[in-house]
Motif scaffolding. Sequence first.
Motif, PDB file in Angstrom:
ATOM      1  N   LYS A 267       0.563  -1.030  -0.232  1.00  0.00           N
ATOM      2  CA  LYS A 267      -0.308   0.332  -0.012  1.00  0.00           C
ATOM      3  C   LYS A 267       1.227   1.497   0.114  1.00  0.00           C
ATOM      4  O   LYS A 267       0.486   2.259  -0.476  1.00  0.00           O
ATOM      5  CB  LYS A 267      -1.184  -0.515   1.239  1.00  0.00           C
ATOM      6  CG  LYS A 267      -2.228  -1.202   1.267  1.00  0.00           C
ATOM      7  CD  LYS A 267      -2.889  -0.707   2.374  1.00  0.00           C
ATOM      8  CE  LYS A 267      -3.912  -2.121   2.093  1.00  0.00           C
ATOM      9  NZ  LYS A 267      -4.341  -2.004   3.480  1.00  0.00           N
ATOM     10  N   ASP A 268       2.185   1.038   0.573  1.00  0.00           N
ATOM     11  CA  ASP A 268       3.201   2.410   0.483  1.00  0.00           C
ATOM     12  C   ASP A 268       3.531   2.627  -0.938  1.00  0.00           C
ATOM     13  O   ASP A 268       4.678   3.402  -0.648  1.00  0.00           O
ATOM     14  CB  ASP A 268       4.326   1.977   1.800  1.00  0.00           C
ATOM     15  CG  ASP A 268       4.580   0.714   1.573  1.00  0.00           C
ATOM     16  OD1 ASP A 268       5.105   0.038   0.880  1.00  0.00           O
ATOM     17  OD2 ASP A 268       5.528   0.918   2.535  1.00  0.00           O
ATOM     18  N   GLY A 269       2.915   1.949  -1.626  1.00  0.00           N
ATOM     19  CA  GLY A 269       3.897   2.171  -3.040  1.00  0.00           C
ATOM     20  C   GLY A 269       5.023   1.333  -3.522  1.00  0.00           C
ATOM     21  O   GLY A 269       6.093   0.682  -4.568  1.00  0.00           O
TER      22      GLY A 269
ATOM     23  N   LYS B  97      13.851 -21.103   5.183  1.00  0.00           N
ATOM     24  CA  LYS B  97      13.042 -20.316   5.862  1.00  0.00           C
ATOM     25  C   LYS B  97      12.867 -19.238   4.733  1.00  0.00           C
ATOM     26  O   LYS B  97      12.671 -18.659   3.383  1.00  0.00           O
ATOM     27  CB  LYS B  97      14.132 -19.737   6.141  1.00  0.00           C
ATOM     28  CG  LYS B  97      14.156 -18.051   7.519  1.00  0.00           C
ATOM     29  CD  LYS B  97      14.719 -17.141   8.300  1.00  0.00           C
ATOM     30  CE  LYS B  97      14.112 -16.080   8.959  1.00  0.00           C
ATOM     31  NZ  LYS B  97      13.718 -16.788   9.936  1.00  0.00           N
ATOM     32  N   ARG B  98      11.593 -18.444   5.136  1.00  0.00           N
ATOM     33  CA  ARG B  98      10.726 -17.244   4.599  1.00  0.00           C
ATOM     34  C   ARG B  98      11.321 -16.162   4.994  1.00  0.00           C
ATOM     35  O   ARG B  98      11.390 -15.752   4.960  1.00  0.00           O
ATOM     36  CB  ARG B  98       9.312 -17.582   4.211  1.00  0.00           C
ATOM     37  CG  ARG B  98       8.710 -16.823   3.135  1.00  0.00           C
ATOM     38  CD  ARG B  98       7.529 -16.842   3.558  1.00  0.00           C
ATOM     39  NE  ARG B  98       6.298 -16.424   2.519  1.00  0.00           N
ATOM     40  CZ  ARG B  98       6.333 -16.699   0.717  1.00  0.00           C
ATOM     41  NH1 ARG B  98       6.578 -18.162   0.518  1.00  0.00           N
ATOM     42  NH2 ARG B  98       5.255 -15.350   0.558  1.00  0.00           N
ATOM     43  N   VAL B  99      11.943 -15.627   3.702  1.00  0.00           N
ATOM     44  CA  VAL B  99      12.573 -14.142   3.782  1.00  0.00           C
ATOM     45  C   VAL B  99      11.664 -13.245   2.431  1.00  0.00           C
ATOM     46  O   VAL B  99      10.967 -13.695   1.756  1.00  0.00           O
ATOM     47  CB  VAL B  99      14.020 -13.460   2.987  1.00  0.00           C
ATOM     48  CG1 VAL B  99      15.199 -15.152   4.363  1.00  0.00           C
ATOM     49  CG2 VAL B  99      14.670 -14.723   1.918  1.00  0.00           C
ATOM     50  N   ARG B 100      12.076 -12.256   2.956  1.00  0.00           N
ATOM     51  CA  ARG B 100      11.564 -11.110   2.010  1.00  0.00           C
ATOM     52  C   ARG B 100      12.512 -10.070   2.733  1.00  0.00           C
ATOM     53  O   ARG B 100      12.908  -9.704   2.552  1.00  0.00           O
ATOM     54  CB  ARG B 100       9.790  -9.822   3.237  1.00  0.00           C
ATOM     55  CG  ARG B 100       9.087 -11.313   3.617  1.00  0.00           C
ATOM     56  CD  ARG B 100       8.047 -10.763   5.039  1.00  0.00           C
ATOM     57  NE  ARG B 100       7.255 -11.860   4.961  1.00  0.00           N
ATOM     58  CZ  ARG B 100       5.901 -11.981   3.609  1.00  0.00           C
ATOM     59  NH1 ARG B 100       5.299 -11.596   2.600  1.00  0.00           N
ATOM     60  NH2 ARG B 100       5.028 -13.241   4.616  1.00  0.00           N
ATOM     61  N   VAL B 101      11.811  -9.033   1.372  1.00  0.00           N
ATOM     62  CA  VAL B 101      13.026  -8.378   0.449  1.00  0.00           C
ATOM     63  C   VAL B 101      12.072  -7.105  -0.399  1.00  0.00           C
ATOM     64  O   VAL B 101      10.911  -7.396  -0.455  1.00  0.00           O
ATOM     65  CB  VAL B 101      13.780  -9.175  -0.261  1.00  0.00           C
ATOM     66  CG1 VAL B 101      14.915 -10.000  -0.123  1.00  0.00           C
ATOM     67  CG2 VAL B 101      13.251  -9.377  -1.892  1.00  0.00           C
ATOM     68  N   TYR B 102      12.326  -6.221  -0.103  1.00  0.00           N
ATOM     69  CA  TYR B 102      11.832  -4.765  -0.561  1.00  0.00           C
ATOM     70  C   TYR B 102      12.497  -4.028  -1.342  1.00  0.00           C
ATOM     71  O   TYR B 102      13.688  -4.084  -2.137  1.00  0.00           O
ATOM     72  CB  TYR B 102      10.703  -4.266   0.793  1.00  0.00           C
ATOM     73  CG  TYR B 102      10.619  -4.665   1.656  1.00  0.00           C
ATOM     74  CD1 TYR B 102       9.888  -4.405   1.624  1.00  0.00           C
ATOM     75  CD2 TYR B 102      11.602  -5.057   2.829  1.00  0.00           C
ATOM     76  CE1 TYR B 102       8.705  -5.426   3.156  1.00  0.00           C
ATOM     77  CE2 TYR B 102      11.260  -5.975   3.493  1.00  0.00           C
ATOM     78  CZ  TYR B 102       9.316  -6.377   3.796  1.00  0.00           C
ATOM     79  OH  TYR B 102       8.674  -6.555   4.494  1.00  0.00           O
ATOM     80  N   GLY B 103      12.151  -3.128  -2.282  1.00  0.00           N
ATOM     81  CA  GLY B 103      12.903  -2.588  -3.808  1.00  0.00           C
ATOM     82  C   GLY B 103      12.094  -0.963  -4.022  1.00  0.00           C
ATOM     83  O   GLY B 103      10.328  -1.129  -4.055  1.00  0.00           O
ATOM     84  N   ALA B 104      12.210  -0.626  -4.661  1.00  0.00           N
ATOM     85  CA  ALA B 104      11.288   0.576  -4.881  1.00  0.00           C
ATOM     86  C   ALA B 104      10.513   0.217  -6.568  1.00  0.00           C
ATOM     87  O   ALA B 104       9.411   0.760  -6.605  1.00  0.00           O
ATOM     88  CB  ALA B 104      12.018   2.355  -5.900  1.00  0.00           C
TER      89      ALA B 104
END
Length: 426
Positions: free
Chosen positions: A26-28, A44-51
């Motif tokens: 929701k934050d884009g 293990k489940r990992v999460r990554v983020y990107g613009a």
Amino acid sequence: MTTPRSASSRRSRSRANGDGTIYQRKDGRWEAAGYVLAPGNTRKRVRVYGATRKDALAKLAEKIAASNLGLPVAAADSTVSAYLTYWLHGVAVHQVRENTHTRYAACIRLHLTPGLGTKKLARLTARDVRTFLDNLRTTCQCCNQERDTGRFCCCAIGQCCGKRLSPLTVTYVHSVLKSALEHAVREDDLPRNVARNVKTPTPRPRRFKPFTASEALLFLQAASGDRLHALYALALRTGLRKGELLGLHWEDLDLEGGTATIHRSLQRTPTSGLTVLHTKTRASERRIALPTECIRSLKSHRERQQEERQAAGMGWTNSGLVFTTPTGSPLDPANLTRRFGLLLSRAGLRRIRFHDLRHSTATLLLEQGVDLVVIKELLGHSHIGVTAGVYAHVRLRLQRQAIDTLGHVLGATDDPDASPAGAVVR
């Protein structure tokens, strides 16, 4: 009004099994998640983020690729030891030279893992890092890590040797930790690099004792009859590093034009032994002018090498290197260091490091009034600040001479106590 995406569009964006999932928050920002190998041989489940979607997918793909190679991918809830293992073998190994990677591994094994390894990466604080570094400075390391128990010495017999790490080593340990945590920030495993919030005292630069002009002349005279006279002359007259001298090929020299192209260095690595590599930085790749004396000695050296080649016959190794053993093999840097020490002893000169020949070149050039920019280009420094910082003591001495000269012009008194120009700058 938002138009629903078609089924074909959704299918085109579907990912294969094992590739993970990705969606826009929701934050884009885009968030990607997937299962990777974790410490302890677990998944293990990992999460990554990107613009962007592409950035998030690239980060997830990097973690999955490392996992497929059998490298545990650390996350924020892993220990510092587990993350350093991942960073060393999954990241740093692709970014630094082998010898640098070996030093990183020793630093992590000897200092970082024993001191911070059990702490959770996400809970590591600047206070933890500062306490750890203070402990390195003030505590005997063989006692702290119980290295003396097997040898039954030091603290094992109640007589601590008090051996502590040098300020330079503590600074190096700190820099390795900062590099590892900086990568954790880039991968969104940590919000900030806590090691950067810890300031360490700047260690005093290593003191070197370059040759004076008279000592340099004595050295060249003593080396004139040596088999490697051309190497010693080139080292003192041009300031080339030991690895650059030993990695020099005949094709790099233009003896008619009087120039040399420096773009290779000979090093000993743990896996490959003596190896010719590219210079460490782009600034080290340079073209230098050869002094007339060096051109003459290099031509004589080439003639001698041809005689050695004929004498060796089938035992000759055609390496193409300028400076070799009598059979054409590369010269080991450690052997050159020993030969250099013997040469100094025979000449009755004080012991200096081979690298101090390079410092001697720069110091003598500065004392002759050569511009700092010219010296920077000759030595292959990355920027002029390095040259100015290393040879600050020489520049201060030259400033004092200039002030004294101005004082004489302006009619200053001859009494050294009446003017600050008489003070000695060390």
